[in-house]
Design an enzyme around this catalytic site. Structure first.
Site, PDB file in Angstrom:
ATOM      1  N   HIS A   1       9.393  41.537  27.320  1.00  0.00           N
ATOM      2  CA  HIS A   1      10.588  41.731  28.131  1.00  0.00           C
ATOM      3  C   HIS A   1      11.581  42.667  27.457  1.00  0.00           C
ATOM      4  CE1 HIS A   1      13.091  40.579  31.509  1.00  0.00           C
ATOM      5  NE2 HIS A   1      14.106  40.343  30.697  1.00  0.00           N
TER       6      HIS A   1
ATOM      7  N   ASP B   1      26.073  44.850  27.535  1.00  0.00           N
ATOM      8  CA  ASP B   1      25.917  43.541  28.143  1.00  0.00           C
ATOM      9  C   ASP B   1      25.018  42.666  27.271  1.00  0.00           C
ATOM     10  OD1 ASP B   1      25.353  41.412  29.964  1.00  0.00           O
ATOM     11  OD2 ASP B   1      23.611  42.532  30.679  1.00  0.00           O
TER      12      ASP B   1
ATOM     13  N   GLY C   1      14.764  51.555  34.639  1.00  0.00           N
ATOM     14  CA  GLY C   1      14.356  50.422  35.452  1.00  0.00           C
ATOM     15  C   GLY C   1      13.908  49.265  34.598  1.00  0.00           C
ATOM     16  N   ASN C   2      12.817  48.636  35.004  1.00  0.00           N
ATOM     17  CA  ASN C   2      12.412  47.386  34.391  1.00  0.00           C
ATOM     18  C   ASN C   2      10.907  47.188  34.592  1.00  0.00           C
ATOM     19  OD1 ASN C   2      12.511  44.012  35.445  1.00  0.00           O
ATOM     20  ND2 ASN C   2      12.744  44.618  33.323  1.00  0.00           N
TER      21      ASN C   2
ATOM     22  N   GLU D   1      16.467  45.597  38.248  1.00  0.00           N
ATOM     23  CA  GLU D   1      15.793  44.735  37.276  1.00  0.00           C
ATOM     24  C   GLU D   1      15.243  43.498  37.972  1.00  0.00           C
ATOM     25  OE1 GLU D   1      17.996  43.683  33.798  1.00  0.00           O
ATOM     26  OE2 GLU D   1      17.369  45.501  32.771  1.00  0.00           O
TER      27      GLU D   1
ATOM     28  N   SER E   1      23.577  32.986  27.507  1.00  0.00           N
ATOM     29  CA  SER E   1      24.715  32.608  28.346  1.00  0.00           C
ATOM     30  C   SER E   1      25.277  33.854  29.014  1.00  0.00           C
ATOM     31  CB  SER E   1      25.798  31.933  27.505  1.00  0.00           C
ATOM     32  OG  SER E   1      25.348  30.689  27.014  1.00  0.00           O
TER      33      SER E   1
ATOM     34  N   GLN F   1      19.376  30.944  32.905  1.00  0.00           N
ATOM     35  CA  GLN F   1      20.797  31.034  32.650  1.00  0.00           C
ATOM     36  C   GLN F   1      21.607  30.484  33.830  1.00  0.00           C
ATOM     37  OE1 GLN F   1      18.633  33.562  32.948  1.00  0.00           O
ATOM     38  NE2 GLN F   1      18.697  34.928  31.188  1.00  0.00           N
TER      39      GLN F   1
ATOM     40  N   ASP G   1      25.070  45.564  33.807  1.00  0.00           N
ATOM     41  CA  ASP G   1      24.454  46.802  33.325  1.00  0.00           C
ATOM     42  C   ASP G   1      25.178  48.024  33.859  1.00  0.00           C
ATOM     43  OD1 ASP G   1      22.483  45.814  31.679  1.00  0.00           O
ATOM     44  OD2 ASP G   1      20.955  45.725  33.237  1.00  0.00           O
TER      45      ASP G   1
ATOM     46  N   HIS H   1      14.273  39.269  38.035  1.00  0.00           N
ATOM     47  CA  HIS H   1      14.559  37.926  37.542  1.00  0.00           C
ATOM     48  C   HIS H   1      13.564  36.979  38.188  1.00  0.00           C
ATOM     49  CE1 HIS H   1      18.087  35.850  35.355  1.00  0.00           C
ATOM     50  NE2 HIS H   1      17.547  36.756  34.572  1.00  0.00           N
TER      51      HIS H   1
END
Length: 738
Positions: free
Chosen positions: A47, A267, A533-534, A92, A312, A239, A116, A94
């Site tokens: 990741h 961030d 990107g991701n 991104e 967090s 989170q 971001d 999740h």
């Protein structure tokens, strides 16, 4: 609390290999401490390090005259809007958190992508998403859908950013592992972008925003493994978000940037304090020394390991300018946020972490990061067995007897039906800049103080990528660009979110490599470079993996907002044309799935030169004021596109008489998903201009019929009332959800 013994068994438990464990000892010249091992484990996780993808990602086109920030350089990509402003945007995933705790997983995905953007000094102006779930007949799928949509809406609505566009697909392969991809777009002043960098020996290091707790520990590691039956135990890795604190953090961050009080800011997303300290230090070729005793905590007894790895939410690491500490604190005090100096920039090149008067970690920053000491792998590849076993060799379905029923079935299919139940939960008009919101080909936002507009869209047909990952990824880029073109904007650049299974599986990695190649080919042809990107691997549950799903976030710019073009019919009596060629192509189509239940066949062909030529032609005609409306042809083919144009305008719906005499079988003419096509609406007195232009450019054009009446009819095949196909399209998903 006694720390666990550091050994190879613990390293493997944290996701490291034996070779990586030895490499860590080589960087340190000794055995790592428990905290150091945790830091390496999270920074070298897939990741954070992209260790299985970076070699291929570097092959994508990353240069362009309009780019301000190149792929991977900063928290998000940036493109020039005009002489004064730049557009900052990124997407991104999740996915894993949303599979375990859908509400918080989706909410914090939105929060993370917004940070971001504004950590670079850009005020967020829009949010988008791309969602994938299993079959709506499954109660758990409905639970996941409900939680994800509420999480997105509650966070975005509370924060005050409009959610303006997105996509939702339903396929069995996403049953246990939904995909939740969040995108954000922001505006910043040129010359005022903030870098995620630490420079200047003696400059203060602040942690700002929320207090640090145990939520999210190992979140990055959690995102670097498959979803299993035991994943519920990973709930602490999800989170918890607070959009109201995030709003305060936005305003405070923009204020310290405007007052020129800082050197850099990042961030605290994946890997939290670990990632921000190591990446900022490495980028600045500097060191950072911090004291964890000064970090504001919301839980007692937290260890240095937990503090460094906590994810967090609503926190930033700020590198201030020496001598401006009081001013920085005053800003955050005004916004009622934590602002504590926890360390300073050094010239050692090391991240040094102190706790209770001792050194808990002392690591060369460069050894932790992508492009530095983080490992880079090229996993083996093998063409998937299912492709070798003839999933493509499926014959075209026999002609159905009732084309009207097939069209209604397509309009009611969850992949095509209106996603009104989803997007009506989002505030799409807050800040009053939304010209086109959900329900249009692309979202369009006005830029105050100018004539310009920004068009944005997320897109990917994962069925195509499953059947042919290279062509499927290229189609995803082209389809996203077509959506932007359809509202009158020029495609400028993309961000991407690459959702795949386990990269250790040679068949998965083959599809990943092919998708990267196809994406690169399309981006070069359309001149839309990749800004970042991701990558999200390990998207699979115990029984299946997801389809290869390279989601494209496309950005376009419209120079004159007054020339924006609707996706829906405008005026009775106008003529309607099809731009582009229809071929008998049903592989991977919604028609194939509805008729046969299969995802199979040969994916539609794609000629990138033709694609670029037709996009440029349509843009020129829109700019010349020729077109009243424009809609690209995609899922469900021409029949679905025409039906959507009839009923997309909620204020007034139109009938349509399809009068064209096709040379293809009627069902293939209606439901083929051939690429590079647009349906356009023209005033009768201007049709000669369109016909002259296509002759000059040698572009296929077919007159389809005229707008008007109370039915969608294609004689002698069907006559459907507006009420009949509106009901199929608008009420299907709500009925299935109950």
């Amino acid at each position: 609390m006694k720390e666990p013994e550091v050994n190879i068994a613990l390293a493997k438990k944290l996701g490291l290999t034996e070779e990586e464990y030895q490499k860590i000892q080589g960087f340190l010249g000794r055995m790592p401490t428990y905290t150091e091992l945790g830091i390496y484990a999270v920074m070298w996780s897939e990741h954070c390090s992209y260790k299985n993808s970076i070699a291929l990602l570097k092959t994508l086109p990353r240069e362009g005259s309009a780019l301000v920030a190149k792929a991977g350089e900063e928290n998000a990509g940036a493109v020039v809007l005009d002489e004064e402003r730049v557009i900052v945007f990124k997407i991104e995933s999740h996915n894993h958190p949303s599979a375990v705790e859908p509400y918080q997983g989706a909410a914090t995905g939105v929060g993370g992508i917004l940070r971001d953007v504004f950590t670079m000094g850009a005020r967020p102006i829009a949010a988008l998403n791309s969602l994938r779930f299993g079959n709506l007949g499954d109660p758990r799928v409905r639970y996941l859908l409900d939680g994800v949509v509420r999480g997105i809406s509650d966070y975005g609505n509370s924060f005050g950013v409009p959610t303006v566009a997105g996509e939702v697909y339903f396929e069995d392969c996403y049953t246990g592992n939904p995909l939740v991809n969040a995108m954000a777009v922001g505006l910043a002043k040129r010359g005022r972008l903030v870098r995620a960098i630490a420079t200047g020996v003696g400059n203060p290091v602040f942690i700002v925003g929320s207090s640090t707790g145990r939520d999210g520990i190992h979140g990055a590691s959690f995102a670097s493994k498959e979803i299993t039956d035991e994943s519920e135990e990973d709930r602490p890795s999800v989170q918890i978000g607070d959009p109201f604190t995030e709003k305060l953090l936005l305003e405070a961050s923009l204020e310290i940037i405007k007052k020129d009080l800082i050197v850099g800011m990042q961030d605290m997303g994946a890997a939290g304090l670990t990632c921000s300290t190591s990446e900022m230090a490495a980028k600045g070729k500097a060191g950072i020394e911090i004291d964890l005793d000064k970090v504001p905590l919301r839980e007692k007894g937290m260890t240095p390991y937990e503090i460094m790895l906590s994810e967090s939410q609503e926190r930033m690491l700020v590198i201030g300018k020496k001598g401006r500490e009081v001013e920085i604190r005053e800003v955050f005090e005004k916004w009622d946020l934590n602002c504590v100096q926890i360390g300073e920039v050094t010239d050692t090149g090391r991240v040094v972490v102190k706790f209770l008067g001792r050194v808990a970690a002392d690591i060369p920053a460069e050894s932790l990061v992508l492009g530095g000491g983080a490992p880079v792998y090229n996993p083996p590849r093998k063409k998937p067995t299912y492709l070798e076993n003839g999933v493509k060799s499926v014959k075209t379905p026999d002609p159905p007897k009732d084309l009207g029923k097939v069209l209604l079935d397509l309009l009611a299919s969850p992949n095509i039906a209106s996603k009104r139940w989803v997007f009506q939960q989002y505030d799409s008009t807050v800040r009053t800049n939304t010209v086109f919101g959900p329900g249009y080909d692309a979202a369009l936002l006005r830029i105050r103080g100018s004539k310009k507009g920004i068009a944005v869209k997320t897109d990917c047909n994962a069925r195509y990528c499953y059947l042919d990952p290279r062509r499927g990824a290229a189609i995803a880029v082209c389809e996203a660009a077509r959506n932007v073109v359809a509202v009158g904007a020029k495609p400028m650049a993309i961000t991407n979110c690459l959702n795949f299974g386990n990269p250790g599986d040679p068949e998965v990695y083959w599809t990943f490599a092919e998708a990267i190649a196809g994406m690169g080919e399309a981006c070069r042809a359309l001149e839309t470079p990749v800004t970042g990107g991701n990558v999200s691997f390990y998207n699979e549950d115990p029984t299946r993996m997801v389809y290869p799903t390279p989601v494209i976030g496309m950005l376009g710019i419209l120079d004159d907002i007054d020339k924006a073009t609707s996706s829906h019919f405008q005026t009775e009596g106008n003529w309607v044309y099809l731009v582009g060629e229809t071929k008998p192509e049903t592989g991977g189509s919604e028609y194939m799935k509805v008729l046969t239940g299969q995802v199979a066949g040969v994916v539609p062909t794609l000629d990138l030169k033709t694609e670029k030529k037709i996009q440029a032609f349509v843009l020129n005609q829109i700019s010349a004021g020729i077109m009243e409306s424009c809609h690209d042809v995609s899922d469900g083919g021409l029949g679905v596109a025409l039906a959507e144009m009839c009923i997309g305008n909620q204020e007034r719906k139109f009938g349509f008489a399809l009068e064209a005499k096709p040379t293809l079988r009627p069902d293939l003419f209606l439901f083929s998903e051939s690429q590079s096509r647009f349906v356009v609406e023209i005033k009768p007195q201007l049709t000669y201009k369109l016909e002259e232009a296509v002759k000059k450019e040698n572009i296929p054009l077919l007159k389809l019929g005229t707008v008007g009446g109370t039915e969608f009819m294609f004689s002698p095949h069907f006559h459907l009332s507006i009420e009949e196909f509106s009901n199929a399209y608008f009420n299907s998903i709500e009925t299935k959800i109950g």
